[in-house]
Design a protein around this motif. Structure first.
Motif: not given
Length: 147
Positions: A100-127
């Protein structure tokens, strides 16, 4: 279990080749995810040590998991999957690097399913929080390399 989708974007005032090289190095990548520790378990057989088939172990406290590079297009994209351990299933990370003008754009996506209920939102927030803390140092380091 609901799938988590995290979208991260970052501009770097550095050439795409420099930014890509930084993120394809397992040790640099590991520093982004404070307080995680990264250990290289296997380097790729290709000329790109962080390329397809390379494996890194990420450790956060007592949680350990292995990430395997599954796709690698120099200066354009990196994809990895968690292949062992961790509190998630179907974890895939994709990084796309664009000039991109002036440098580099990084687009980073992470997808996952949680092994345990209610942990997914917490892990996403921590990441997301860990990314924001870690990437600021990478922005500074890469800008100083390009100055």
């Amino acid at each position: 279990m609901a799938q988590q989708n995290i979208k991260l974007q970052q501009f770097f005032a550095a050439p795409r080749s420099v930014v890509f090289r930084y993120f394809s190095d397992h040790e640099h990548f590991g520093r982004l995810w404070w307080p995680a520790r990264c250990k290289v378990l296997k380097l790729a057989a290709s000329n790109e040590p962080g390329g397809v088939g390379s494996v890194r172990e990420m450790r956060i406290g007592t949680i350990r998991f292995q990430e395997t590079i599954t796709a690698f297009e120099p200066e354009r994209s990196i994809e990895y999957r968690v292949t062992q351990g961790g509190p998630f299933k179907n974890h895939v990370g994709r990084m796309h690097f664009s000039e991109v003008p002036g440098g580099t754009q990084l687009d980073y996506s992470i997808e996952f399913d949680s092994r345990w209920p209610m942990v997914g939102n917490f892990v996403a927030g921590v990441l997301h929080t860990a990314w924001l803390r870690g990437v600021s140092g990478a922005v500074d380091r890469l800008a100083s390399r390009s100055a």
